[in-house]
Design a protein around this motif. Structure first.
Motif, PDB file in Angstrom:
ATOM      1  N   PHE A 146       0.870  -1.166   0.000  1.00 55.63           N
ATOM      2  CA  PHE A 146       0.000   0.000   0.000  1.00 55.63           C
ATOM      3  C   PHE A 146       0.911   1.221   0.000  1.00 55.63           C
ATOM      4  CE2 PHE A 146      -4.555  -0.838   1.055  1.00 55.63           C
ATOM      5  CZ  PHE A 146      -4.523  -2.218   1.041  1.00 55.63           C
ATOM      6  N   ARG A 147       0.336   2.361  -0.214  1.00 57.19           N
ATOM      7  CA  ARG A 147       1.082   3.601  -0.062  1.00 57.19           C
ATOM      8  C   ARG A 147       0.175   4.669   0.534  1.00 57.19           C
ATOM      9  NH1 ARG A 147       1.954   5.858  -6.293  1.00 57.19           N
ATOM     10  NH2 ARG A 147      -0.139   6.737  -6.546  1.00 57.19           N
ATOM     11  N   GLN A 148       0.815   5.648   1.180  1.00 56.78           N
ATOM     12  CA  GLN A 148       0.061   6.746   1.763  1.00 56.78           C
ATOM     13  C   GLN A 148       0.829   8.032   1.531  1.00 56.78           C
ATOM     14  OE1 GLN A 148      -1.007   6.271   5.911  1.00 56.78           O
ATOM     15  NE2 GLN A 148      -2.713   7.690   5.667  1.00 56.78           N
TER      16      GLN A 148
ATOM     17  N   LYS B  31      -3.485  12.072   2.461  1.00 62.25           N
ATOM     18  CA  LYS B  31      -4.354  11.150   1.712  1.00 62.25           C
ATOM     19  C   LYS B  31      -4.499   9.835   2.443  1.00 62.25           C
ATOM     20  CE  LYS B  31      -3.448  13.040  -2.877  1.00 62.25           C
ATOM     21  NZ  LYS B  31      -3.074  12.709  -4.290  1.00 62.25           N
ATOM     22  N   GLN B  32      -5.509   9.082   2.041  1.00 65.78           N
ATOM     23  CA  GLN B  32      -5.726   7.769   2.639  1.00 65.78           C
ATOM     24  C   GLN B  32      -4.739   6.750   2.061  1.00 65.78           C
ATOM     25  OE1 GLN B  32      -9.896   6.842   1.940  1.00 65.78           O
ATOM     26  NE2 GLN B  32     -10.450   7.651   3.952  1.00 65.78           N
TER      27      GLN B  32
ATOM     28  N   VAL C  44       4.754   7.239   1.474  1.00 58.83           N
ATOM     29  CA  VAL C  44       5.343   6.161   2.262  1.00 58.83           C
ATOM     30  C   VAL C  44       4.707   4.863   1.778  1.00 58.83           C
ATOM     31  CG1 VAL C  44       5.661   5.165   4.540  1.00 58.83           C
ATOM     32  CG2 VAL C  44       5.710   7.655   4.241  1.00 58.83           C
ATOM     33  N   TYR C  45       5.535   3.917   1.425  1.00 63.59           N
ATOM     34  CA  TYR C  45       5.078   2.643   0.905  1.00 63.59           C
ATOM     35  C   TYR C  45       5.174   1.601   2.013  1.00 63.59           C
ATOM     36  CZ  TYR C  45       4.853   4.478  -3.815  1.00 63.59           C
ATOM     37  OH  TYR C  45       4.503   5.203  -4.931  1.00 63.59           O
TER      38      TYR C  45
END
Length: 114
Positions: A36-38, A42-43, A91-92
């Motif tokens: 995932f990433r943020q 953002k979500q 950020v992953y």
């Protein structure tokens, strides 16, 4: 299950990075593993995932730029990211789904400069 992510960094737009995530612990029970990433403000959003059988799932925004792969012998998942854009800055986080529980890695920062 414990996860250790690496490979983030600063890259110019159009460049490439490869993220790695090594799983340890009860890795025999992993169903799916991925990223995932943020981005700031953002979500968290799915980037890509790969199942124990090798099936892959990608987010629409990647449009063929990213490739997820898995080395079962090393319990490691990789995310090859090409043609990076400033909007890929985030950020992953790697994750693992195991017996109905999702485990998260610590996150690795990817910054794409324009």
């Amino acid at each position: 299950v414990q996860l250790q992510a690496s490979g983030g960094g600063l890259v110019q737009a159009g460049g490439s990075l490869r993220l790695s995530c090594a799983a340890s612990g009860s890795t025999f029970s992993i169903n799916a593993i991925g990223w995932f990433r943020q981005a700031p403000g953002k979500q968290r959003e799915l980037v890509a995932a790969i199942s124990s059988g090798g099936s892959t799932n990608y987010a629409d925004f990647e449009k063929g730029r990213f490739t997820i792969s898995r080395d079962n012998a090393k319990n490691t998942v990789y995310l090859q990211m090409n043609s990076l854009r400033p909007e890929d800055t985030a950020v992953y986080y790697c994750f693992v789904d195991s017996w109905g529980t999702r485990y998260w890695g610590q996150g690795t920062l990817v910054t794409v400069s324009s």
